[in-house]
Design a protein around this motif. Sequence first.
Motif, PDB file in Angstrom:
ATOM      1  N   LEU A   5       0.823  -1.209   0.000  1.00 10.78           N
ATOM      2  CA  LEU A   5       0.000   0.000   0.000  1.00 10.78           C
ATOM      3  C   LEU A   5       0.857   1.259   0.000  1.00 10.78           C
ATOM      4  O   LEU A   5       0.391   2.342   0.317  1.00 10.78           O
ATOM      5  CB  LEU A   5      -0.951   0.001   1.204  1.00 10.78           C
ATOM      6  CG  LEU A   5      -2.001  -1.103   1.180  1.00 10.78           C
ATOM      7  CD1 LEU A   5      -2.866  -1.035   2.428  1.00 10.78           C
ATOM      8  CD2 LEU A   5      -2.871  -1.022  -0.049  1.00 10.78           C
ATOM      9  N   VAL A  11      -3.839  -0.385  -8.541  1.00 11.39           N
ATOM     10  CA  VAL A  11      -4.884  -1.389  -8.400  1.00 11.39           C
ATOM     11  C   VAL A  11      -5.343  -1.744  -9.811  1.00 11.39           C
ATOM     12  O   VAL A  11      -5.741  -0.860 -10.574  1.00 11.39           O
ATOM     13  CB  VAL A  11      -6.077  -0.860  -7.567  1.00 11.39           C
ATOM     14  CG1 VAL A  11      -7.247  -1.839  -7.608  1.00 11.39           C
ATOM     15  CG2 VAL A  11      -5.646  -0.580  -6.137  1.00 11.39           C
ATOM     16  N   ILE A  41      -1.782  -4.360  -6.637  1.00 13.24           N
ATOM     17  CA  ILE A  41      -2.968  -5.063  -6.154  1.00 13.24           C
ATOM     18  C   ILE A  41      -3.762  -5.489  -7.374  1.00 13.24           C
ATOM     19  O   ILE A  41      -4.093  -4.658  -8.223  1.00 13.24           O
ATOM     20  CB  ILE A  41      -3.807  -4.154  -5.234  1.00 13.24           C
ATOM     21  CG1 ILE A  41      -2.971  -3.736  -4.026  1.00 13.24           C
ATOM     22  CG2 ILE A  41      -5.089  -4.854  -4.810  1.00 13.24           C
ATOM     23  CD1 ILE A  41      -3.596  -2.630  -3.205  1.00 13.24           C
ATOM     24  N   SER A  65      -6.353 -10.230  -5.045  1.00 17.04           N
ATOM     25  CA  SER A  65      -6.652  -9.629  -3.748  1.00 17.04           C
ATOM     26  C   SER A  65      -8.143  -9.401  -3.558  1.00 17.04           C
ATOM     27  O   SER A  65      -8.592  -9.222  -2.433  1.00 17.04           O
ATOM     28  CB  SER A  65      -5.930  -8.281  -3.608  1.00 17.04           C
ATOM     29  OG  SER A  65      -4.541  -8.473  -3.631  1.00 17.04           O
ATOM     30  N   LEU A  81     -13.724  -0.022  -4.114  1.00 20.72           N
ATOM     31  CA  LEU A  81     -12.291  -0.319  -4.068  1.00 20.72           C
ATOM     32  C   LEU A  81     -11.476   0.948  -3.888  1.00 20.72           C
ATOM     33  O   LEU A  81     -10.518   0.981  -3.112  1.00 20.72           O
ATOM     34  CB  LEU A  81     -11.843  -1.032  -5.346  1.00 20.72           C
ATOM     35  CG  LEU A  81     -12.250  -2.481  -5.518  1.00 20.72           C
ATOM     36  CD1 LEU A  81     -11.811  -2.987  -6.891  1.00 20.72           C
ATOM     37  CD2 LEU A  81     -11.675  -3.354  -4.419  1.00 20.72           C
ATOM     38  N   LEU A  85      -8.758   1.007  -0.865  1.00 22.15           N
ATOM     39  CA  LEU A  85      -7.405   0.655  -1.286  1.00 22.15           C
ATOM     40  C   LEU A  85      -6.652   1.897  -1.758  1.00 22.15           C
ATOM     41  O   LEU A  85      -6.842   2.345  -2.893  1.00 22.15           O
ATOM     42  CB  LEU A  85      -7.443  -0.377  -2.425  1.00 22.15           C
ATOM     43  CG  LEU A  85      -8.019  -1.740  -2.108  1.00 22.15           C
ATOM     44  CD1 LEU A  85      -8.121  -2.589  -3.372  1.00 22.15           C
ATOM     45  CD2 LEU A  85      -7.182  -2.444  -1.055  1.00 22.15           C
ATOM     46  N   ALA A  87      -3.973   3.930  -3.510  1.00 19.03           N
ATOM     47  CA  ALA A  87      -3.067   3.573  -4.596  1.00 19.03           C
ATOM     48  C   ALA A  87      -2.740   4.808  -5.425  1.00 19.03           C
ATOM     49  O   ALA A  87      -3.442   5.821  -5.373  1.00 19.03           O
ATOM     50  CB  ALA A  87      -3.699   2.495  -5.471  1.00 19.03           C
ATOM     51  N   TYR A  90      -5.677   3.584 -10.464  1.00 20.11           N
ATOM     52  CA  TYR A  90      -6.729   2.559 -10.470  1.00 20.11           C
ATOM     53  C   TYR A  90      -7.036   2.239 -11.924  1.00 20.11           C
ATOM     54  O   TYR A  90      -7.397   3.140 -12.685  1.00 20.11           O
ATOM     55  CB  TYR A  90      -7.981   3.072  -9.756  1.00 20.11           C
ATOM     56  CG  TYR A  90      -7.718   3.420  -8.310  1.00 20.11           C
ATOM     57  CD1 TYR A  90      -7.926   2.487  -7.309  1.00 20.11           C
ATOM     58  CD2 TYR A  90      -7.241   4.676  -7.958  1.00 20.11           C
ATOM     59  CE1 TYR A  90      -7.670   2.796  -5.980  1.00 20.11           C
ATOM     60  CE2 TYR A  90      -6.984   4.991  -6.631  1.00 20.11           C
ATOM     61  CZ  TYR A  90      -7.195   4.047  -5.648  1.00 20.11           C
ATOM     62  OH  TYR A  90      -6.931   4.355  -4.329  1.00 20.11           O
TER      63      TYR A  90
END
Length: 127
Positions: A5, A11, A41, A65, A81, A85, A87, A90
């Motif tokens: 992370l 992601v 991820i 994940s 998400l 998450l 990030a 994405y």
Amino acid sequence: MRGLLGGGVKVYAFDVDDTLEVSNGPVTMASVLQLRQEGNIVGLCGNFEPVIRVLGQLKQHDPFSFVWLMDIPKESFLRALRGVLPAEDYVMVGNIFGLSGGSDDAGAAERAGFRFIKESDFAEGMR
């Protein structure tokens, strides 16, 4: 390898049908595994049944994940998400409805604030 992370993590949400090689698509499982090995991820946002058939069962050591709960709209899942998450980027990899497959992955990505990569472009190296 980047922290899971930490900085630089992306992601990647993959559609399955007409996207991944396990379901008539051009994206190899090796390329998905490579993203995970790089510290990104990676998850499924599509019909995950073909993946389960190939991998046996989704286990903790598998590259994914997250797996989309198909009873909610894809764009809602993608938005969720983004909320949980952290990030740098994405990305939704999948189909353009009517052009490269039967799902509107491009539209779902746009509505959820994800960058979209068409499955064939990903297979050719776009990240």
